[in-house]
Enzyme design. Structure first.
Site, PDB file in Angstrom:
ATOM      1  N   SER A  61       0.833  -1.209   0.000  1.00 44.43           N
ATOM      2  CA  SER A  61       0.000   0.000   0.000  1.00 44.43           C
ATOM      3  C   SER A  61       0.867   1.257   0.000  1.00 44.43           C
ATOM      4  O   SER A  61       2.051   1.210   0.360  1.00 44.43           O
ATOM      5  CB  SER A  61      -0.900   0.018   1.242  1.00 44.43           C
ATOM      6  OG  SER A  61      -1.691  -1.144   1.288  1.00 44.43           O
TER       7      SER A  61
HETATM    8  N1  SAM Z   1      -0.085  -5.077   4.227  1.00 42.28           N
HETATM    9  C1  SAM Z   1       0.626  -5.334   3.013  1.00 42.28           C
HETATM   10  C2  SAM Z   1       2.000  -4.729   2.971  1.00 42.28           C
HETATM   11  O1  SAM Z   1       2.405  -4.049   3.911  1.00 42.28           O
HETATM   12  O2  SAM Z   1       2.701  -4.985   1.976  1.00 42.28           O
HETATM   13  C3  SAM Z   1      -0.151  -4.946   1.784  1.00 42.28           C
HETATM   14  C4  SAM Z   1      -1.228  -5.861   1.503  1.00 42.28           C
HETATM   15  S1  SAM Z   1      -1.877  -5.953  -0.109  1.00 42.28           S
HETATM   16  C5  SAM Z   1      -2.598  -4.366  -0.361  1.00 42.28           C
HETATM   17  C6  SAM Z   1      -3.238  -7.043   0.262  1.00 42.28           C
HETATM   18  C7  SAM Z   1      -2.830  -8.461   0.561  1.00 42.28           C
HETATM   19  O3  SAM Z   1      -3.980  -9.166   1.025  1.00 42.28           O
HETATM   20  C8  SAM Z   1      -2.331  -9.230  -0.653  1.00 42.28           C
HETATM   21  O4  SAM Z   1      -1.050  -9.706  -0.400  1.00 42.28           O
HETATM   22  C9  SAM Z   1      -3.343 -10.352  -0.821  1.00 42.28           C
HETATM   23  O5  SAM Z   1      -2.786 -11.554  -1.308  1.00 42.28           O
HETATM   24  C10 SAM Z   1      -3.848 -10.506   0.596  1.00 42.28           C
HETATM   25  N2  SAM Z   1      -5.140 -11.178   0.756  1.00 42.28           N
HETATM   26  C11 SAM Z   1      -6.265 -11.078   0.001  1.00 42.28           C
HETATM   27  N3  SAM Z   1      -7.224 -11.886   0.516  1.00 42.28           N
HETATM   28  C12 SAM Z   1      -6.693 -12.509   1.607  1.00 42.28           C
HETATM   29  C13 SAM Z   1      -7.174 -13.463   2.550  1.00 42.28           C
HETATM   30  N4  SAM Z   1      -8.406 -13.975   2.496  1.00 42.28           N
HETATM   31  N5  SAM Z   1      -6.340 -13.862   3.545  1.00 42.28           N
HETATM   32  C14 SAM Z   1      -5.073 -13.383   3.619  1.00 42.28           C
HETATM   33  N6  SAM Z   1      -4.563 -12.497   2.749  1.00 42.28           N
HETATM   34  C15 SAM Z   1      -5.362 -12.055   1.761  1.00 42.28           C
END
Ligand code: SAM
Length: 224
Positions: A61
């Site tokens: 993000s």
């Molecule tokens: N917090 C992260 C960082 O600091 O880099 C950014 C996260 S990114 C915007 C969103 C993440 O949520 C992705 O890596 C995606 O694979 C994960 N995601 C989506 N659905 C999910 C789920 N049901 N359980 C765990 N992770 C999930």
């Protein structure tokens, strides 16, 4: 300008914009090297206030969003935090610096769930490189189920857009008095960031601002 100078310039700008307010959050943003959490070819852009690709179609993000979510979670030393969506591990490292600062007796901990195995593996390496592996546990799985093994949580941070404001398992795993910060809405457009406080069996919900996150996929998220 070296990485540290760029990092400090970004933090100064986020303070000026009124996004960063709390000394502990400011300190964490000044300390954690974001360049360690992005792919090597994106390092020169690490201190632009923008999301960056981390592979597998996912993003780290934008820093202002990390800062904003940390502020709204009202993180404090000793908190036990669940993060859904580890991604690069950067946001977890920021939170770890706040809830379990070095030399503090208050040892908070983060349980962070990521559904894409390759990202969970890279995040573990990034977190080790930055030196936070004792304060963050990365779990590969569906974070819409929460992580009941370590519930209840003082705070829950969801970093992907959910179809509902409070997925049922997260509702149950947030402790009384706890705070959930979650983007919710449609799969790509029309999402809002919500801050939800649990008070007994009531949930006080505040809509903060329009946002754009990758979708939360899973049993209590979007189908695919
Ligand atoms: N917090 C992260 C960082 O600091 O880099 C950014 C996260 S990114 C915007 C969103 C993440 O949520 C992705 O890596 C995606 O694979 C994960 N995601 C989506 N659905 C999910 C789920 N049901 N359980 C765990 N992770 C999930």
């Amino acid at each position: 300008m070296n990485f540290e100078e760029k990092r400090n310039r970004l933090v100064d700008n986020l303070i000026k914009r009124g996004i960063l307010k709390t000394p502990a959050v400011i300190n964490a943003m000044r300390k954690i090297p974001r360049e360690l959490f992005v792919p090597e070819d994106a390092r020169s852009s690490a201190y632009m206030d923008t999301p960056l690709s981390i592979g597998a179609g996912q993003t780290i993000s934008a820093p202002h969003m990390n800062a904003m979510m940390c502020e709204y979670l009202e993180l404090k030393p000793g908190d036990i935090l669940l993060e859904v969506g580890t991604g690069s591990g950067y946001h977890a490292a920021l939170c770890a610096e706040i809830i379990a600062p070095e030399n503090s007796e208050q040892r908070g901990h983060i349980f962070s769930v990521e559904r894409i195995k390759s990202l969970a593996e890279t995040a573990i390496k990034n977190i080790q490189l930055a030196g936070y592996e004792d304060r963050i546990t990365v779990i590969h799985g569906d974070g819409t189920l929460g992580y009941p093994e370590k519930a209840p949580y003082d705070k829950i941070l969801v970093t992907a857009a959910s179809p509902s404001k409070i997925p049922k398992p997260l509702k149950e795993q947030l402790r009384d008095g706890g705070i959930l910060c979650i983007p919710a809405g449609s799969k790509s457009f029309g999402q809002n960031l919500y801050v939800i406080k649990k008070k007994g069996n009531k949930f006080e919900t505040k809509s903060i601002t329009g946002v754009r996150f990758v979708p939360l996929l899973g049993k209590y998220g979007f189908n695919s």
